[in-house]
Design a protein around this motif. Structure first.
Motif, PDB file in Angstrom:
ATOM      1  N   ALA A 164       0.827  -1.203   0.000  1.00 42.81           N
ATOM      2  CA  ALA A 164       0.000   0.000   0.000  1.00 42.81           C
ATOM      3  C   ALA A 164       0.860   1.251   0.000  1.00 42.81           C
ATOM      4  O   ALA A 164       1.738   1.413   0.826  1.00 42.81           O
ATOM      5  CB  ALA A 164      -0.909   0.011   1.222  1.00 42.81           C
ATOM      6  N   GLY A 165       0.583   2.122  -0.937  1.00 38.14           N
ATOM      7  CA  GLY A 165       1.259   3.402  -0.977  1.00 38.14           C
ATOM      8  C   GLY A 165       0.475   4.431  -0.190  1.00 38.14           C
ATOM      9  O   GLY A 165      -0.583   4.148   0.367  1.00 38.14           O
ATOM     10  N   THR A 166       0.991   5.642  -0.134  1.00 41.05           N
ATOM     11  CA  THR A 166       0.313   6.740   0.545  1.00 41.05           C
ATOM     12  C   THR A 166       0.314   7.964  -0.361  1.00 41.05           C
ATOM     13  O   THR A 166       1.148   8.094  -1.253  1.00 41.05           O
ATOM     14  CB  THR A 166       0.996   7.111   1.872  1.00 41.05           C
ATOM     15  OG1 THR A 166       2.339   7.488   1.609  1.00 41.05           O
ATOM     16  CG2 THR A 166       0.957   5.967   2.866  1.00 41.05           C
ATOM     17  N   VAL A 167      -0.631   8.838  -0.100  1.00 40.38           N
ATOM     18  CA  VAL A 167      -0.733  10.109  -0.806  1.00 40.38           C
ATOM     19  C   VAL A 167      -0.713  11.206   0.242  1.00 40.38           C
ATOM     20  O   VAL A 167      -1.452  11.140   1.222  1.00 40.38           O
ATOM     21  CB  VAL A 167      -2.051  10.195  -1.617  1.00 40.38           C
ATOM     22  CG1 VAL A 167      -2.151  11.525  -2.332  1.00 40.38           C
ATOM     23  CG2 VAL A 167      -2.160   9.037  -2.598  1.00 40.38           C
ATOM     24  N   SER A 168       0.143  12.197   0.037  1.00 42.35           N
ATOM     25  CA  SER A 168       0.207  13.303   1.002  1.00 42.35           C
ATOM     26  C   SER A 168      -0.136  14.617   0.320  1.00 42.35           C
ATOM     27  O   SER A 168       0.260  14.859  -0.818  1.00 42.35           O
ATOM     28  CB  SER A 168       1.591  13.391   1.636  1.00 42.35           C
ATOM     29  OG  SER A 168       2.525  13.876   0.708  1.00 42.35           O
ATOM     30  N   PRO A 169      -0.855  15.466   1.045  1.00 39.22           N
ATOM     31  CA  PRO A 169      -1.161  16.797   0.514  1.00 39.22           C
ATOM     32  C   PRO A 169       0.070  17.701   0.600  1.00 39.22           C
ATOM     33  O   PRO A 169       1.002  17.419   1.346  1.00 39.22           O
ATOM     34  CB  PRO A 169      -2.273  17.295   1.441  1.00 39.22           C
ATOM     35  CG  PRO A 169      -2.110  16.514   2.701  1.00 39.22           C
ATOM     36  CD  PRO A 169      -1.466  15.212   2.333  1.00 39.22           C
ATOM     37  N   PRO A 170       0.075  18.785  -0.148  1.00 40.13           N
ATOM     38  CA  PRO A 170       1.208  19.715  -0.081  1.00 40.13           C
ATOM     39  C   PRO A 170       1.242  20.470   1.239  1.00 40.13           C
ATOM     40  O   PRO A 170       0.229  20.649   1.899  1.00 40.13           O
ATOM     41  CB  PRO A 170       0.959  20.667  -1.252  1.00 40.13           C
ATOM     42  CG  PRO A 170      -0.482  20.551  -1.569  1.00 40.13           C
ATOM     43  CD  PRO A 170      -0.925  19.193  -1.124  1.00 40.13           C
ATOM     44  N   ASN A 171       2.429  20.891   1.606  1.00 39.68           N
ATOM     45  CA  ASN A 171       2.651  21.777   2.747  1.00 39.68           C
ATOM     46  C   ASN A 171       2.194  21.188   4.077  1.00 39.68           C
ATOM     47  O   ASN A 171       1.815  21.924   4.975  1.00 39.68           O
ATOM     48  CB  ASN A 171       1.981  23.132   2.506  1.00 39.68           C
ATOM     49  CG  ASN A 171       2.420  23.743   1.189  1.00 39.68           C
ATOM     50  OD1 ASN A 171       3.585  23.691   0.825  1.00 39.68           O
ATOM     51  ND2 ASN A 171       1.473  24.266   0.449  1.00 39.68           N
ATOM     52  N   VAL A 172       2.247  19.870   4.209  1.00 36.59           N
ATOM     53  CA  VAL A 172       1.886  19.191   5.455  1.00 36.59           C
ATOM     54  C   VAL A 172       3.154  18.529   5.997  1.00 36.59           C
ATOM     55  O   VAL A 172       3.853  17.830   5.254  1.00 36.59           O
ATOM     56  CB  VAL A 172       0.785  18.139   5.217  1.00 36.59           C
ATOM     57  CG1 VAL A 172       0.566  17.287   6.450  1.00 36.59           C
ATOM     58  CG2 VAL A 172      -0.507  18.817   4.811  1.00 36.59           C
ATOM     59  N   PRO A 173       3.463  18.729   7.270  1.00 36.15           N
ATOM     60  CA  PRO A 173       4.658  18.107   7.840  1.00 36.15           C
ATOM     61  C   PRO A 173       4.589  16.576   7.767  1.00 36.15           C
ATOM     62  O   PRO A 173       3.540  15.988   7.996  1.00 36.15           O
ATOM     63  CB  PRO A 173       4.649  18.569   9.300  1.00 36.15           C
ATOM     64  CG  PRO A 173       3.729  19.728   9.350  1.00 36.15           C
ATOM     65  CD  PRO A 173       2.740  19.552   8.248  1.00 36.15           C
ATOM     66  N   ILE A 174       5.730  15.981   7.458  1.00 30.80           N
ATOM     67  CA  ILE A 174       5.850  14.529   7.369  1.00 30.80           C
ATOM     68  C   ILE A 174       6.886  14.073   8.386  1.00 30.80           C
ATOM     69  O   ILE A 174       7.962  14.656   8.482  1.00 30.80           O
ATOM     70  CB  ILE A 174       6.294  14.089   5.951  1.00 30.80           C
ATOM     71  CG1 ILE A 174       5.248  14.479   4.920  1.00 30.80           C
ATOM     72  CG2 ILE A 174       6.584  12.589   5.914  1.00 30.80           C
ATOM     73  CD1 ILE A 174       5.681  14.231   3.484  1.00 30.80           C
ATOM     74  N   ARG A 175       6.548  13.026   9.119  1.00 28.21           N
ATOM     75  CA  ARG A 175       7.500  12.345  10.009  1.00 28.21           C
ATOM     76  C   ARG A 175       7.460  10.885   9.643  1.00 28.21           C
ATOM     77  O   ARG A 175       6.389  10.317   9.421  1.00 28.21           O
ATOM     78  CB  ARG A 175       7.108  12.522  11.468  1.00 28.21           C
ATOM     79  CG  ARG A 175       7.337  13.904  11.983  1.00 28.21           C
ATOM     80  CD  ARG A 175       7.095  13.985  13.470  1.00 28.21           C
ATOM     81  NE  ARG A 175       6.351  12.828  13.962  1.00 28.21           N
ATOM     82  CZ  ARG A 175       5.491  12.856  14.942  1.00 28.21           C
ATOM     83  NH1 ARG A 175       5.242  13.968  15.556  1.00 28.21           N
ATOM     84  NH2 ARG A 175       4.865  11.773  15.336  1.00 28.21           N
ATOM     85  N   ALA A 176       8.622  10.252   9.578  1.00 30.43           N
ATOM     86  CA  ALA A 176       8.672   8.835   9.225  1.00 30.43           C
ATOM     87  C   ALA A 176       9.755   8.123  10.016  1.00 30.43           C
ATOM     88  O   ALA A 176      10.791   8.702  10.330  1.00 30.43           O
ATOM     89  CB  ALA A 176       8.944   8.673   7.727  1.00 30.43           C
ATOM     90  N   SER A 177       9.483   6.870  10.333  1.00 32.05           N
ATOM     91  CA  SER A 177      10.471   5.939  10.883  1.00 32.05           C
ATOM     92  C   SER A 177      10.583   4.816   9.870  1.00 32.05           C
ATOM     93  O   SER A 177       9.589   4.151   9.569  1.00 32.05           O
ATOM     94  CB  SER A 177      10.003   5.377  12.229  1.00 32.05           C
ATOM     95  OG  SER A 177       9.907   6.402  13.171  1.00 32.05           O
ATOM     96  N   LEU A 178      11.775   4.623   9.324  1.00 32.21           N
ATOM     97  CA  LEU A 178      11.964   3.662   8.244  1.00 32.21           C
ATOM     98  C   LEU A 178      13.004   2.618   8.630  1.00 32.21           C
ATOM     99  O   LEU A 178      14.034   2.954   9.226  1.00 32.21           O
ATOM    100  CB  LEU A 178      12.412   4.393   6.970  1.00 32.21           C
ATOM    101  CG  LEU A 178      11.532   5.568   6.531  1.00 32.21           C
ATOM    102  CD1 LEU A 178      12.166   6.292   5.360  1.00 32.21           C
ATOM    103  CD2 LEU A 178      10.125   5.102   6.201  1.00 32.21           C
TER     104      LEU A 178
END
Length: 185
Positions: free
Chosen positions: A103-117
């Motif tokens: 499953a992929g994801t879609v993010s809106p513009p100008n929204v903070p992203i945090r990820a643990s990879l």
């Protein structure tokens, strides 16, 4: 990875670095205040970013070679993430999703992203300029769009278009690799 040691878009290198700051500076070109924190310090860090930026969209392959914590905010870009391998957790604003190959994801513009990879995590990212997309939609529909396009971040595992992109985008990136290496573009 399906293609042995070759990675998607291998023939379009943008960053190949063991230097966290060098990788961060590449992300700073399209994102506000990117922060990359390797889990084991800088010793195992080995960033690879391959891809191509066109006028209003770009396609990129990204992996870090180490488990990382990542924070950034894409400026004016819709981002579609297509995980290829490994696992992760991503948060767009207040919406969180697990990252897997299904499953992929879609993010809106100008929204903070945090990820643990995870150390073996790798993905393709399709970035689309939000203003260009708005203008194209207005031109196609003949409607004046006075507000920026808005959407909630979402995980796209079941929608037919999302399944099609998840299924075809990684092989297309490998096909581009083979075509470029044999001289056919």
């Amino acid at each position: 990875m399906a293609m042995g040691s070759l990675r998607p878009l291998h023939n379009l290198p943008l960053v190949r670095s063991r230097d966290v700051e060098e990788a961060r500076s590449w992300f700073a070109r399209a994102c506000t205040a990117p922060l990359i924190v390797p889990a084991r310090g800088a010793g195992a860090f080995d960033a690879t970013v391959n891809g191509r930026q066109f006028q209003n969209m770009g396609l990129f392959y990204v992996t870090f070679g180490d488990a990382i914590e990542l924070q950034l905010q894409p400026d004016g870009l819709f981002c579609l993430l297509f995980p290829i391998g490994g696992r992760g957790e991503i948060t767009f604003g207040r919406s969180s999703f697990g990252l897997t190959g299904s499953a992929g994801t879609v993010s809106p513009p100008n929204v903070p992203i945090r990820a643990s990879l995870s150390a073996d995590y790798e993905h393709l990212v399709l970035r689309i300029n939000a203003q260009a997309l708005t203008e194209k939609l207005a031109a196609m529909t003949g409607v004046i769009i006075s507000e920026p396009l808005r959407m909630e971040a979402q995980q796209s595992a079941t929608h037919s278009a999302a399944r099609m992109l998840q299924h075809y985008l990684p092989p297309v990136s490998y096909t581009h690799l083979r075509a470029h290496e044999t001289g056919r573009n």
